[in-house]
Design an enzyme around this catalytic site. Structure first.
Site, PDB file in Angstrom:
ATOM      1  N   TYR A  23       8.123   4.267   4.091  1.00  0.00           N
ATOM      2  CA  TYR A  23       9.123   3.953   3.078  1.00  0.00           C
ATOM      3  C   TYR A  23       8.598   4.264   1.690  1.00  0.00           C
ATOM      4  CZ  TYR A  23       6.700  -0.378   1.660  1.00  0.00           C
ATOM      5  OH  TYR A  23       5.790  -1.284   1.175  1.00  0.00           O
ATOM      6  N   ARG A  44       4.154  11.337  -2.139  1.00  0.00           N
ATOM      7  CA  ARG A  44       3.493  10.371  -1.242  1.00  0.00           C
ATOM      8  C   ARG A  44       4.294  10.190   0.049  1.00  0.00           C
ATOM      9  NH1 ARG A  44       2.248   4.539  -3.520  1.00  0.00           N
ATOM     10  NH2 ARG A  44       4.483   4.346  -3.225  1.00  0.00           N
ATOM     11  N   ARG A  48      12.696   2.809  24.521  1.00  0.00           N
ATOM     12  CA  ARG A  48      11.401   2.255  24.124  1.00  0.00           C
ATOM     13  C   ARG A  48      10.263   2.769  24.997  1.00  0.00           C
ATOM     14  NH1 ARG A  48       7.784  -1.771  24.868  1.00  0.00           N
ATOM     15  NH2 ARG A  48       6.817  -2.578  22.959  1.00  0.00           N
ATOM     16  N   HIS A  91       5.928   3.877  24.142  1.00  0.00           N
ATOM     17  CA  HIS A  91       4.962   4.053  23.054  1.00  0.00           C
ATOM     18  C   HIS A  91       4.730   5.518  22.709  1.00  0.00           C
ATOM     19  CE1 HIS A  91       4.314  -0.091  24.200  1.00  0.00           C
ATOM     20  NE2 HIS A  91       3.502  -0.277  23.167  1.00  0.00           N
ATOM     21  N   LYS A 133       2.101   4.592   3.606  1.00  0.00           N
ATOM     22  CA  LYS A 133       3.060   3.563   3.199  1.00  0.00           C
ATOM     23  C   LYS A 133       4.007   3.285   4.371  1.00  0.00           C
ATOM     24  CE  LYS A 133       5.654   2.071  -0.859  1.00  0.00           C
ATOM     25  NZ  LYS A 133       5.019   0.766  -1.030  1.00  0.00           N
ATOM     26  N   GLU A 181      -6.442  -5.025  -2.484  1.00  0.00           N
ATOM     27  CA  GLU A 181      -5.216  -4.930  -3.286  1.00  0.00           C
ATOM     28  C   GLU A 181      -4.373  -6.154  -2.991  1.00  0.00           C
ATOM     29  OE1 GLU A 181      -2.769  -1.578  -2.081  1.00  0.00           O
ATOM     30  OE2 GLU A 181      -3.252  -1.901   0.021  1.00  0.00           O
TER      31      GLU A 181
HETATM   32  N1  PDD Z   1       4.871  -1.972  -2.898  1.00  0.00           N
HETATM   33  N2  PDD Z   1      -0.154  -1.608  -2.495  1.00  0.00           N
HETATM   34  C1  PDD Z   1       0.777  -2.084  -1.638  1.00  0.00           C
HETATM   35  C2  PDD Z   1       0.320  -2.755  -0.394  1.00  0.00           C
HETATM   36  C3  PDD Z   1       2.145  -1.937  -1.926  1.00  0.00           C
HETATM   37  O1  PDD Z   1       3.068  -2.408  -1.054  1.00  0.00           O
HETATM   38  C4  PDD Z   1       2.532  -1.306  -3.130  1.00  0.00           C
HETATM   39  C5  PDD Z   1       3.973  -1.105  -3.499  1.00  0.00           C
HETATM   40  C6  PDD Z   1       1.524  -0.833  -3.993  1.00  0.00           C
HETATM   41  C7  PDD Z   1       1.832  -0.136  -5.302  1.00  0.00           C
HETATM   42  O2  PDD Z   1       2.349   1.142  -5.093  1.00  0.00           O
HETATM   43  P1  PDD Z   1       3.371   1.785  -6.149  1.00  0.00           P
HETATM   44  O3  PDD Z   1       2.737   1.674  -7.467  1.00  0.00           O
HETATM   45  O4  PDD Z   1       3.500   3.193  -5.697  1.00  0.00           O
HETATM   46  O5  PDD Z   1       4.672   1.001  -6.057  1.00  0.00           O
HETATM   47  C8  PDD Z   1       0.198  -0.992  -3.637  1.00  0.00           C
HETATM   48  C9  PDD Z   1       6.305  -1.751  -3.014  1.00  0.00           C
HETATM   49  C10 PDD Z   1       6.803  -1.874  -4.413  1.00  0.00           C
HETATM   50  C11 PDD Z   1       7.033  -2.654  -2.024  1.00  0.00           C
HETATM   51  O6  PDD Z   1       6.555  -2.743  -0.914  1.00  0.00           O
HETATM   52  O7  PDD Z   1       8.073  -3.208  -2.359  1.00  0.00           O
END
Ligand code: PDD
Length: 287
Positions: A33, A52, A100, A102, A149, A182
């Site tokens: 996402y 990304r 379903r 894997h 992501k 983070e």
């Molecule tokens: N989250 N680290 C994590 C685990 C995140 O989920 C996000 C962003 C970031 C920052 O990434 P960016 O600057 O590209 O938004 C770092 C989004 C906003 C969310 O999950 O809603």
């Protein structure tokens, strides 16, 4: 005005927007996402977010659901239909619908695409920035590929809920060596007594935030030095300032960590200056 979502080729009422029960995003979290901020009618850092997305898709061998140019057209249409000038646009791509199993499905399985947009009153973030966030720390328990992501966010969800139950706003993951990775939905930063920004290198253990990358440029504009290195919880507690960065929050002050105030317990001036300069420096694509 009813909200509208885009689901696999159709614009539908948000209340009726649904995916199939055998969508692999639903079954396995087999999906990626992006979240882009919309400010004053501009999509912020669109190029970075789509680059990304391409990387996340490629790391998981999921095809683009539609071409990049077409995707931008649909994003804009969803933003327009929802009349969003400040808020966010969310897009999700899954490996598609298949019985379903894997193993990856047949190669002709079409990836699913969902896009939504939401209005957010910018004053709500401004108010948050005035008081700042309280953070708890939790042991890092996520998989090794947090650079992708992916929608597999269960550890993040649990950490954030734990923060809420403790009267805090967010959680910082801490790795085995005691270094902050983070936050549950943002990157983590501190400002040293000398005014140097410190954030963990994006090589391992974090998502390479698009906001983080833009903040490097903002810092340069403001003449601030950045050190990409890990920092411990103790260092953060003793820092001059701390903050988090993400598309929705830009730079958001952190004022307490595990109940200890950061500096005087108020948002730091360097964080607020980064926040203020952000819009000017970021890429702005008309929504
Ligand atoms: N989250 N680290 C994590 C685990 C995140 O989920 C996000 C962003 C970031 C920052 O990434 P960016 O600057 O590209 O938004 C770092 C989004 C906003 C969310 O999950 O809603």
């Amino acid at each position: 005005m009813p909200r509208i979502a885009y689901v696999n080729g159709r614009y539908v009422a948000h209340t009726d927007a649904a995916v199939h029960v055998e969508d692999r995003g639903y079954q396995f979290g087999d999906a990626v996402y992006e979240v882009c901020e919309i400010t004053r009618g501009f999509i912020i850092d669109l190029t970075g977010h789509l680059d990304r997305l391409g990387r996340s898709l490629s790391e998981l061998s999921i095809d683009w659901p539609i071409g990049r140019a077409a995707l931008i057209v649909v994003m804009r249409e969803v933003i327009r239909r929802n009349r969003v000038t400040d808020g966010l646009v969310y897009l999700q791509v899954t490996r598609g619908v298949a019985g379903r199993d894997h193993f990856f499905p047949a190669s002709d399985t079409k990836p699913s695409l969902v896009i939504t947009a939401k209005k957010i009153d910018p004053r709500s973030y401004a108010r948050k920035a005035e008081t700042g966030l309280k953070i708890i720390t939790v042991p890092e328990n996520r998989w090794d590929r947090v650079d992708i992501k992916s929608v597999g966010l269960l550890p993040n969800v649990l950490a954030k809920q734990q923060a809420k139950l403790s009267g805090a706003h967010d959680a910082w993951f801490v790795d085995r060596d005691g270094f902050v990775t983070e936050s549950a939905s943002a990157n983590a930063w501190i400002v040293t007594k000398e005014g140097v920004l410190v954030t963990r290198p994006a090589k391992h253990g974090i998502l390479r935030g698009i906001t983080r990358t833009t903040l490097f440029k903002v810092a340069e504009r403001l003449g601030l030095k950045i050190e990409e290195r890990g920092f411990t919880v103790a260092e953060a507690m003793a820092a001059r300032e701390a903050f988090v960065s993400s598309a929705t929050t830009t730079a958001m002050p952190v004022v307490a960590i595990d109940g200890h105030p950061v500096a005087n317990g108020h948002p730091g001036s360097i964080t607020l200056s980064l926040r203020q300069a952000f819009f000017d420096v970021a890429e702005k694509s008309p929504a």
